[in-house]
Design an enzyme around this catalytic site. Structure first.
Site, PDB file in Angstrom:
ATOM      1  N   THR A  46       0.801  -1.225   0.000  1.00  4.97           N
ATOM      2  CA  THR A  46       0.000   0.000   0.000  1.00  4.97           C
ATOM      3  C   THR A  46       0.834   1.276   0.000  1.00  4.97           C
ATOM      4  O   THR A  46       0.298   2.351  -0.271  1.00  4.97           O
ATOM      5  CB  THR A  46      -0.938   0.023   1.219  1.00  4.97           C
ATOM      6  OG1 THR A  46      -0.169  -0.084   2.426  1.00  4.97           O
ATOM      7  CG2 THR A  46      -1.934  -1.126   1.156  1.00  4.97           C
ATOM      8  N   THR A  67      -1.617  -7.222  -1.204  1.00  2.00           N
ATOM      9  CA  THR A  67      -2.559  -6.710  -0.211  1.00  2.00           C
ATOM     10  C   THR A  67      -3.974  -6.973  -0.702  1.00  2.00           C
ATOM     11  O   THR A  67      -4.207  -7.138  -1.903  1.00  2.00           O
ATOM     12  CB  THR A  67      -2.398  -5.193  -0.009  1.00  2.00           C
ATOM     13  OG1 THR A  67      -2.611  -4.518  -1.270  1.00  2.00           O
ATOM     14  CG2 THR A  67      -1.012  -4.845   0.514  1.00  2.00           C
ATOM     15  N   ASP A 147     -23.883  -5.282   4.589  1.00  2.00           N
ATOM     16  CA  ASP A 147     -23.057  -5.279   3.375  1.00  2.00           C
ATOM     17  C   ASP A 147     -23.947  -4.824   2.226  1.00  2.00           C
ATOM     18  O   ASP A 147     -24.615  -5.640   1.578  1.00  2.00           O
ATOM     19  CB  ASP A 147     -22.493  -6.679   3.115  1.00  2.00           C
ATOM     20  CG  ASP A 147     -21.377  -6.669   2.081  1.00  2.00           C
ATOM     21  OD1 ASP A 147     -21.594  -6.078   1.003  1.00  2.00           O
ATOM     22  OD2 ASP A 147     -20.295  -7.237   2.340  1.00  2.00           O
ATOM     23  N   ARG A 209      -9.683   0.376   6.656  1.00  2.00           N
ATOM     24  CA  ARG A 209      -8.862   1.487   6.173  1.00  2.00           C
ATOM     25  C   ARG A 209      -9.099   2.664   7.108  1.00  2.00           C
ATOM     26  O   ARG A 209     -10.215   2.872   7.592  1.00  2.00           O
ATOM     27  CB  ARG A 209      -9.223   1.869   4.730  1.00  2.00           C
ATOM     28  CG  ARG A 209      -8.657   0.920   3.677  1.00  2.00           C
ATOM     29  CD  ARG A 209      -7.152   1.068   3.570  1.00  2.00           C
ATOM     30  NE  ARG A 209      -6.574   0.222   2.539  1.00  2.00           N
ATOM     31  CZ  ARG A 209      -6.070  -0.998   2.754  1.00  2.00           C
ATOM     32  NH1 ARG A 209      -6.123  -1.505   3.969  1.00  2.00           N
ATOM     33  NH2 ARG A 209      -5.530  -1.680   1.765  1.00  2.00           N
ATOM     34  N   ASP A 233      -6.590  -0.286  14.306  1.00  2.00           N
ATOM     35  CA  ASP A 233      -5.356  -0.749  13.682  1.00  2.00           C
ATOM     36  C   ASP A 233      -4.997   0.123  12.487  1.00  2.00           C
ATOM     37  O   ASP A 233      -3.869   0.090  12.016  1.00  2.00           O
ATOM     38  CB  ASP A 233      -5.504  -2.205  13.230  1.00  2.00           C
ATOM     39  CG  ASP A 233      -4.242  -2.734  12.573  1.00  2.00           C
ATOM     40  OD1 ASP A 233      -3.174  -2.709  13.222  1.00  2.00           O
ATOM     41  OD2 ASP A 233      -4.311  -3.173  11.400  1.00  2.00           O
ATOM     42  N   GLU A 238      -1.856   7.974   7.924  1.00  2.00           N
ATOM     43  CA  GLU A 238      -0.713   7.143   8.312  1.00  2.00           C
ATOM     44  C   GLU A 238       0.532   7.559   7.519  1.00  2.00           C
ATOM     45  O   GLU A 238       0.426   7.863   6.337  1.00  2.00           O
ATOM     46  CB  GLU A 238      -1.004   5.663   8.019  1.00  2.00           C
ATOM     47  CG  GLU A 238      -2.095   5.056   8.856  1.00  2.00           C
ATOM     48  CD  GLU A 238      -2.353   3.598   8.486  1.00  2.00           C
ATOM     49  OE1 GLU A 238      -1.512   2.980   7.789  1.00  2.00           O
ATOM     50  OE2 GLU A 238      -3.407   3.064   8.879  1.00  2.00           O
ATOM     51  N   HIS A 255      -1.269  -0.711  11.919  1.00  2.00           N
ATOM     52  CA  HIS A 255      -1.719  -1.299  10.654  1.00  2.00           C
ATOM     53  C   HIS A 255      -1.086  -2.674  10.443  1.00  2.00           C
ATOM     54  O   HIS A 255      -0.509  -2.963   9.395  1.00  2.00           O
ATOM     55  CB  HIS A 255      -1.377  -0.370   9.489  1.00  2.00           C
ATOM     56  CG  HIS A 255      -2.212  -0.619   8.266  1.00  2.00           C
ATOM     57  ND1 HIS A 255      -2.510   0.369   7.360  1.00  2.00           N
ATOM     58  CD2 HIS A 255      -2.807  -1.729   7.776  1.00  2.00           C
ATOM     59  CE1 HIS A 255      -3.229  -0.119   6.371  1.00  2.00           C
ATOM     60  NE2 HIS A 255      -3.434  -1.404   6.609  1.00  2.00           N
ATOM     61  N   GLY A 258      -3.434  -7.610   9.680  1.00  2.00           N
ATOM     62  CA  GLY A 258      -3.293  -8.651   8.661  1.00  2.00           C
ATOM     63  C   GLY A 258      -1.880  -9.159   8.495  1.00  2.00           C
ATOM     64  O   GLY A 258      -1.575  -9.814   7.490  1.00  2.00           O
ATOM     65  N   TYR A 259      -1.015  -8.901   9.474  1.00  2.00           N
ATOM     66  CA  TYR A 259       0.403  -9.163   9.296  1.00  2.00           C
ATOM     67  C   TYR A 259       0.890 -10.489   9.866  1.00  2.00           C
ATOM     68  O   TYR A 259       2.066 -10.637  10.184  1.00  2.00           O
ATOM     69  CB  TYR A 259       1.211  -8.014   9.913  1.00  2.00           C
ATOM     70  CG  TYR A 259       1.581  -6.950   8.897  1.00  2.00           C
ATOM     71  CD1 TYR A 259       0.731  -6.633   7.858  1.00  2.00           C
ATOM     72  CD2 TYR A 259       2.777  -6.258   8.990  1.00  2.00           C
ATOM     73  CE1 TYR A 259       1.059  -5.662   6.939  1.00  2.00           C
ATOM     74  CE2 TYR A 259       3.118  -5.285   8.063  1.00  2.00           C
ATOM     75  CZ  TYR A 259       2.254  -4.990   7.044  1.00  2.00           C
ATOM     76  OH  TYR A 259       2.598  -4.032   6.127  1.00  2.00           O
TER      77      TYR A 259
END
Length: 349
Positions: A46, A67, A147, A209, A233, A238, A255, A258-259
Site C-alpha cells: 500500500t 494486499t 453489506d 482502512r 489498527d 498514516e 496497521h 493482517g500481518y
C-alpha cells in the site's frame, strides 16, 4: 523480465529470482518513475502509489499488490494505459480475524464481563467479515451483518442497514474497502452521526482502512463519552496519525492486523501466481512461513491459549511507547503465526 519489488514483501526472494531476469528491491514509498521506467512489472504494497506520475511512459504492463486493498492503485489510469493489475483478495482474512478474536478476548478481560449474548455489528461481510462472524458466534455473540453491495446483488434478507448496526450493536467492526464516493461510499462511514447513534458503552473497531472512520469525530466521541472505547489498527494520515486519538484507544496498533506470517505468505504466493499467469511463466516455488520456535501451547482455556499465540496489546504498547516508529514497527514486524500452526494442550493440576 525486470520486476521492481517492495523490499518488505516476505518470502519472495528465492522464488522471484527464478522467475525474473532482473529484480530490483526498494522501500515501498521510495519506488519512483525513474526506478520503474524500464521495468515490466511491479510487486508492491500500500505504500507505493501506482498512478500516472509513477507509470506514464514506462514499460510497466503488470502490477501485483500483495494486499487485499488496492486504493493505492489508480485503476482508471491503469485501464486506459493498458496496465493489468491484481490484488490478493482474502490473503490475510484469517490474520485479521485472529486480531479481532484476540482483541475481543482482551476486551472481555478488561471489562470483566463476558461478551456472550452481546451484539457484534459487522460492516462488510466478505472474506474477512465472514470469518469475523465465525469468531463472534464462537464467543456466543449475536451477529448483525451489513453489506450494502452484497445486499443489492443477492437480495439477502439477512443483511441489515448501517443505521441498525449503529443503534443495536455493542461492538461494531468494519471490514470494507475504502471507497471515496458513489453509492457504496465508505470514506467516513463512521462519522459523527453514526457515532451519536451508537450505544454509550459501545466499542468501535476499525481494521479496514483509516478513512473509513472519521478520526476527528471519533476522538470527539471518546472525549465526550458518546461511545465507550475504540480499537484501531488503521488511521487517517498514516504514519502521521493523531496521537491524542492513539492514547484514547484501548488498543491502538500500526496497521498490522493482517500481518501474520501466514497472511503474508498467502499474499506473496498470490502475487507471484498472478505475475506468472500474466507473463505465461511456468514456475515451481513454495512459499511457506517459518515454524514457531515452540508450537505447543499450554494454557488453562482456549481463550488463554489464543492470547498466548497472539496478544495485540503487545503491539499496542509498542506503538504507544514510540508512536514515531509507526513505519518501523510495521516494516519490521516480528514473526506471528496463526493458531493452526500450534497444538493446544490444557493445563492440568
Amino acid at each position: 523480465m525486470k520486476v521492481v519489488i517492495d523490499d518488505k514483501i516476505p518470502y519472495i526472494k528465492e522464488a522471484i529470482e527464478k522467475i525474473a531476469d532482473e529484480v530490483v528491491y526498494a522501500e515501498g514509498k521510495s519506488i519512483d518513475h525513474n526506478m520503474v521506467k524500464d521495468a515490466d512489472a511491479l510487486i508492491v504494497r500500500t505504500r507505493t502509489r501506482c498512478d500516472k506520475a509513477l507509470l506514464d511512459h514506462t514499460n510497466v504492463q503488470f502490477i501485483a499488490t500483495a494486499t487485499i486493498g488496492f486504493d493505492h492503485i489508480d485503476t482508471d489510469y491503469c485501464r486506459t494505459a493498458g496496465i493489468h493489475w491484481q490484488n490478493a483478495p482474502g490473503c490475510n482474512a484469517a490474520s485479521v480475524a485472529q486480531y479481532i478474536h484476540s482483541a475481543l478476548i482482551l476486551l472481555e478481560q478488561k471489562q470483566r464481563q463476558s461478551l456472550e449474548g452481546k451484539t457484534l455489528g459487522i460492516v462488510g461481510v466478505g472474506h474477512v467479515g465472514s470469518l469475523v462472524q465465525k469468531v463472534g458466534k464462537e464467543l456466543g455473540m449475536n451477529c448483525l451483518l451489513c453489506d450494502a453491495p452484497r445486499q443489492d446483488t443477492e437480495h439477502n434478507t439477512d443483511f441489515v442497514s448501517l443505521e441498525q448496526i449503529s443503534r443495536e450493536s455493542d461492538i461494531v467492526t468494519f471490514h470494507v474497502p475504502l471507497i471515496k464516493e458513489g453509492k457504496y461510499k465508505t470514506r467516513h462511514m463512521a462519522d459523527k452521526d453514526f457515532l451519536l447513534a451508537m450505544k454509550r458503552d459501545a466499542v468501535l473497531i476499525n481494521t479496514a482502512r483509516g478513512e473509513v472512520s472519521d478520526n476527528d469525530a471519533l476522538l470527539w466521541a471518546l472525549n465526550n463519552h458518546i461511545i465507550g472505547h475504540a480499537i484501531l489498527d488503521v488511521w487517517e494520515n498514516e504514519p502521521d496519525i493523531n496521537l491524542t486519538l492513539l492514547y484514547k484507544t484501548i488498543i491502538g496498533t500500526p496497521h498490522i492486523a493482517g500481518y501474520s506470517a501466514d497472511g503474508k505468505a498467502n499474499a506473496t504466493r498470490m502475487a507471484l501466481d498472478a505475475l506468472c499467469t500474466h507473463f505465461g511463466v511456468n514456475a515451481h516455488y513454495t512459499i511457506e512461513p517459518p515454524s514457531p520456535d515452540n508450537n505447543i501451547i499450554t494454557a488453562p482455556t482456549k481463550k488463554d491459549a489464543l492470547l498466548k499465540i497472539y496478544n495485540p496489546e503487545a503491539d499496542s504498547n509498542a506503538l504507544k511507547r514510540n508512536p514515531d516508529l509507526f513505519e518501523f514497527l510495521r516494516g519490521n514486524y516480528p514473526l506471528r503465526r496463526e493458531s493452526l500452526a500450534y497444538i493446544f494442550t490444557p493445563e492440568t493440576d
